[in-house]
Design a protein around this motif. Structure first.
Motif, PDB file in Angstrom:
ATOM      1  N   LYS A 263       0.343  -1.043   0.128  1.00 45.19           N
ATOM      2  CA  LYS A 263       0.279   0.162  -0.264  1.00 45.19           C
ATOM      3  C   LYS A 263       0.883   1.103  -0.168  1.00 45.19           C
ATOM      4  CE  LYS A 263      -4.402  -2.535   0.957  1.00 45.19           C
ATOM      5  NZ  LYS A 263      -4.880  -1.982   1.053  1.00 45.19           N
ATOM      6  N   LEU A 264       0.715   2.102  -1.076  1.00 41.34           N
ATOM      7  CA  LEU A 264       1.668   3.267  -0.822  1.00 41.34           C
ATOM      8  C   LEU A 264       0.988   4.748  -0.276  1.00 41.34           C
ATOM      9  CD1 LEU A 264       3.255   3.140  -4.893  1.00 41.34           C
ATOM     10  CD2 LEU A 264       4.378   2.260  -2.476  1.00 41.34           C
ATOM     11  N   ALA A 265      -0.606   4.706  -0.880  1.00 41.20           N
ATOM     12  CA  ALA A 265      -0.961   5.780  -0.458  1.00 41.20           C
ATOM     13  C   ALA A 265      -2.117   5.537   0.637  1.00 41.20           C
ATOM     14  CB  ALA A 265      -2.581   6.120  -1.610  1.00 41.20           C
ATOM     15  N   THR A 266      -2.367   4.247   1.334  1.00 41.14           N
ATOM     16  CA  THR A 266      -3.082   4.025   2.203  1.00 41.14           C
ATOM     17  C   THR A 266      -2.384   3.425   3.326  1.00 41.14           C
ATOM     18  OG1 THR A 266      -4.239   2.239   1.515  1.00 41.14           O
ATOM     19  CG2 THR A 266      -5.205   4.238   1.135  1.00 41.14           C
ATOM     20  N   ILE A 267      -2.934   2.728   4.272  1.00 43.95           N
ATOM     21  CA  ILE A 267      -2.287   2.544   5.421  1.00 43.95           C
ATOM     22  C   ILE A 267      -3.234   0.624   6.016  1.00 43.95           C
ATOM     23  CG2 ILE A 267      -1.161   1.596   7.859  1.00 43.95           C
ATOM     24  CD1 ILE A 267      -0.251   4.810   7.150  1.00 43.95           C
TER      25      ILE A 267
ATOM     26  N   GLU B 272      -6.925   8.540  18.831  1.00 42.45           N
ATOM     27  CA  GLU B 272      -5.721   8.533  18.515  1.00 42.45           C
ATOM     28  C   GLU B 272      -5.294   9.936  17.529  1.00 42.45           C
ATOM     29  OE1 GLU B 272      -2.237   7.982  20.783  1.00 42.45           O
ATOM     30  OE2 GLU B 272      -2.719   7.002  21.957  1.00 42.45           O
ATOM     31  N   LEU B 273      -6.196   9.563  16.215  1.00 41.51           N
ATOM     32  CA  LEU B 273      -6.424  10.077  15.049  1.00 41.51           C
ATOM     33  C   LEU B 273      -7.482  10.635  15.031  1.00 41.51           C
ATOM     34  CD1 LEU B 273      -4.522   7.198  12.342  1.00 41.51           C
ATOM     35  CD2 LEU B 273      -3.544   9.535  13.941  1.00 41.51           C
TER      36      LEU B 273
ATOM     37  N   ALA C 254      -7.129  11.290   9.595  1.00 45.28           N
ATOM     38  CA  ALA C 254      -7.453   9.964   9.298  1.00 45.28           C
ATOM     39  C   ALA C 254      -8.950   9.539   9.415  1.00 45.28           C
ATOM     40  CB  ALA C 254      -6.813   8.915   9.233  1.00 45.28           C
ATOM     41  N   ARG C 255      -8.797   8.456   8.653  1.00 48.66           N
ATOM     42  CA  ARG C 255      -9.985   7.800   8.261  1.00 48.66           C
ATOM     43  C   ARG C 255     -10.056   6.385   8.758  1.00 48.66           C
ATOM     44  NH1 ARG C 255     -14.851   6.781   4.006  1.00 48.66           N
ATOM     45  NH2 ARG C 255     -16.547   5.648   5.310  1.00 48.66           N
TER      46      ARG C 255
ATOM     47  N   ALA D 252     -16.267  -8.263  11.291  1.00 48.41           N
ATOM     48  CA  ALA D 252     -16.539  -9.983  10.100  1.00 48.41           C
ATOM     49  C   ALA D 252     -15.586 -10.948  11.062  1.00 48.41           C
ATOM     50  CB  ALA D 252     -16.890  -9.510   9.442  1.00 48.41           C
ATOM     51  N   SER D 253     -13.773 -10.147  10.849  1.00 50.39           N
ATOM     52  CA  SER D 253     -12.874 -11.064  10.890  1.00 50.39           C
ATOM     53  C   SER D 253     -11.777 -10.425  11.924  1.00 50.39           C
ATOM     54  CB  SER D 253     -12.002 -11.671   9.620  1.00 50.39           C
ATOM     55  OG  SER D 253     -11.569  -9.986   9.427  1.00 50.39           O
ATOM     56  N   GLY D 254     -12.461  -9.881  12.184  1.00 55.94           N
ATOM     57  CA  GLY D 254     -11.249  -8.815  13.567  1.00 55.94           C
ATOM     58  C   GLY D 254      -9.587  -9.139  12.916  1.00 55.94           C
ATOM     59  N   THR D 255     -10.004  -9.097  12.183  1.00 50.71           N
ATOM     60  CA  THR D 255      -8.008  -9.478  11.663  1.00 50.71           C
ATOM     61  C   THR D 255      -7.701  -7.912  10.388  1.00 50.71           C
ATOM     62  OG1 THR D 255      -8.804 -10.611   9.568  1.00 50.71           O
ATOM     63  CG2 THR D 255      -7.727 -11.871  11.997  1.00 50.71           C
ATOM     64  N   LEU D 256      -8.173  -7.550  10.246  1.00 45.54           N
ATOM     65  CA  LEU D 256      -8.063  -6.638   9.240  1.00 45.54           C
ATOM     66  C   LEU D 256      -8.113  -4.893  10.151  1.00 45.54           C
ATOM     67  CD1 LEU D 256      -7.697  -5.435   6.282  1.00 45.54           C
ATOM     68  CD2 LEU D 256      -9.532  -6.283   5.931  1.00 45.54           C
ATOM     69  N   MET D 257      -7.880  -4.227   9.799  1.00 44.02           N
ATOM     70  CA  MET D 257      -8.099  -2.244   9.657  1.00 44.02           C
ATOM     71  C   MET D 257      -6.992  -2.014   8.777  1.00 44.02           C
ATOM     72  SD  MET D 257      -5.524  -1.146  13.016  1.00 44.02           S
ATOM     73  CE  MET D 257      -6.262  -2.876  14.092  1.00 44.02           C
ATOM     74  N   GLU D 258      -8.110  -0.244   8.607  1.00 38.23           N
ATOM     75  CA  GLU D 258      -7.626   0.189   6.796  1.00 38.23           C
ATOM     76  C   GLU D 258      -7.381   1.818   7.804  1.00 38.23           C
ATOM     77  OE1 GLU D 258      -8.732  -1.953   3.435  1.00 38.23           O
ATOM     78  OE2 GLU D 258     -10.480  -1.942   4.555  1.00 38.23           O
ATOM     79  N   ILE D 259      -6.447   1.912   7.661  1.00 39.42           N
ATOM     80  CA  ILE D 259      -6.106   4.225   7.360  1.00 39.42           C
ATOM     81  C   ILE D 259      -5.748   4.709   6.379  1.00 39.42           C
ATOM     82  CG2 ILE D 259      -4.407   5.331   8.994  1.00 39.42           C
ATOM     83  CD1 ILE D 259      -3.639   3.220  10.450  1.00 39.42           C
ATOM     84  N   THR D 260      -6.519   5.491   6.197  1.00 37.40           N
ATOM     85  CA  THR D 260      -6.530   6.532   4.860  1.00 37.40           C
ATOM     86  C   THR D 260      -7.073   7.647   5.126  1.00 37.40           C
ATOM     87  OG1 THR D 260      -8.847   5.840   4.821  1.00 37.40           O
ATOM     88  CG2 THR D 260      -7.947   4.473   3.147  1.00 37.40           C
ATOM     89  N   PRO D 261      -6.016   8.613   3.855  1.00 37.45           N
ATOM     90  CA  PRO D 261      -6.614  10.015   3.900  1.00 37.45           C
ATOM     91  C   PRO D 261      -8.614  10.255   4.524  1.00 37.45           C
ATOM     92  CG  PRO D 261      -4.725   9.723   2.550  1.00 37.45           C
ATOM     93  CD  PRO D 261      -5.294   8.166   2.440  1.00 37.45           C
ATOM     94  N   PRO D 262      -8.278  11.696   5.201  1.00 39.38           N
ATOM     95  CA  PRO D 262     -10.477  12.055   5.591  1.00 39.38           C
ATOM     96  C   PRO D 262     -10.820  12.457   3.853  1.00 39.38           C
ATOM     97  CG  PRO D 262      -8.754  13.826   5.945  1.00 39.38           C
ATOM     98  CD  PRO D 262      -7.581  12.313   5.577  1.00 39.38           C
TER      99      PRO D 262
END
Length: 284
Positions: A147-151, A172-173, A178-179, A185-195
């Motif tokens: 991932k380059l533009a998001t996290i 804290e963000l 950020a969003r 459903a899985s509890g195994t994924l989080m995504e952080i993107t510009p607002p």
């Protein structure tokens, strides 16, 4: 408010009216949980069948097929490079490939290097305060290097420390920074993107690429990240006849979708009806 069940048969008949060169139908899909699912025990067989179905849809005159997903450029190339005439938006609207473009000609339409670097420093501070040190992340989490533009962070199985990490990041963000979303459903994924980067901006970008609005548009997703896509399909002017569908077992989720389907298999079986010449039996 409870969502109405999507009338697949009615949509198929409406879409078929626009088949051919005289009409235009936009088909836009999220991937994970919508066209495929990593939690599906039949995912390999279903996935191969879906790839053939996507190619059949892309080959059908009048249908314009796009993926609108959080996946990285490298992931999209690995999985979909063989499908011709398929457009895609990756990293939640930051990345674009036109249907007729070669896969290596995809481009970032939204990339804020300063945001990425600043946000990663904030995440490292949170990690350190939680007692973890490089290269470890809480809950055996891994940051997606593609991932380059998001996290994106993933972990192999749901665990308390990963949940705590998500809670700290969310608090804290700020929304202006950020969003942050979590795959419950899985509890195994989080995504952080510009607002200001989301799947709705992808729809707006596509609207600006076309000469005339689509006669009909279908957008399908399965989680809160897809609400921006649903909203834009209905309000951006990309079509005068929008259909927005959420894949969910819940009758009344918090979503911008108009309709629901209980399982993504229902969507796949409906899409097959849009291409009569695609006769491969559904693999499950």
């Amino acid at each position: 408010m409870a969502l109405s069940t999507f009338d697949c048969a009615s949509f198929v008949e409406t879409a078929k009216e626009y088949r051919g060169d005289s009409g235009s139908v936009l088909l836009m899909f999220d991937v994970d949980g919508t066209l495929k699912s990593h939690m599906d025990g039949n995912r390999n067989r279903v996935g191969r069948w879906v790839d053939k179905l996507l190619q059949a849809l892309c080959d059908e005159p009048g249908y314009h097929v796009y993926l609108n997903t959080g996946k990285s450029r490298d992931s999209l190339i690995r999985n979909y490079r063989a499908i011709t005439n398929l457009g895609w938006y990756g990293e939640h609207g930051a990345l674009y490939k036109a249907p007729t473009a070669a896969y290596h000609d995809s481009e970032f339409i939204a990339y804020d290097k300063n945001w990425v670097e600043t946000t990663k420093e904030q995440l490292k501070t949170i990690r350190n305060e939680m007692g973890y040190r490089h290269p470890n992340w809480p809950g055996r989490g891994k940051m997606d290097p593609e991932k380059l533009a998001t996290i994106t962070f993933t972990t192999k199985s749901q665990n308390h420390d990963f949940n705590d990490f998500w809670t700290r990041i969310s608090s804290e963000l700020s929304d202006n920074d950020a969003r942050v979303t979590y795959h419950y459903a899985s509890g195994t994924l989080m995504e952080i993107t510009p607002p200001d980067v989301h799947k709705g901006t992808a729809v707006e970008h596509l609207r600006d690429q076309i000469e005339h609005p689509y006669h009909l548009a279908l957008a399908v997703g399965d989680d809160e990240r897809d609400s921006d896509m649903f909203r834009a399909i209905k309000t951006s002017g990309i079509t005068s006849d929008p259909y927005t569908v959420m894949i969910t077992e819940q009758a009344g989720p918090d979503t911008e979708a108009q309709y629901r389907l209980g399982h993504y298999y229902e969507l796949l079986k409906m899409l097959q009806q849009l291409v009569p010449d695609f006769t491969d039996p559904f693999p499950v």
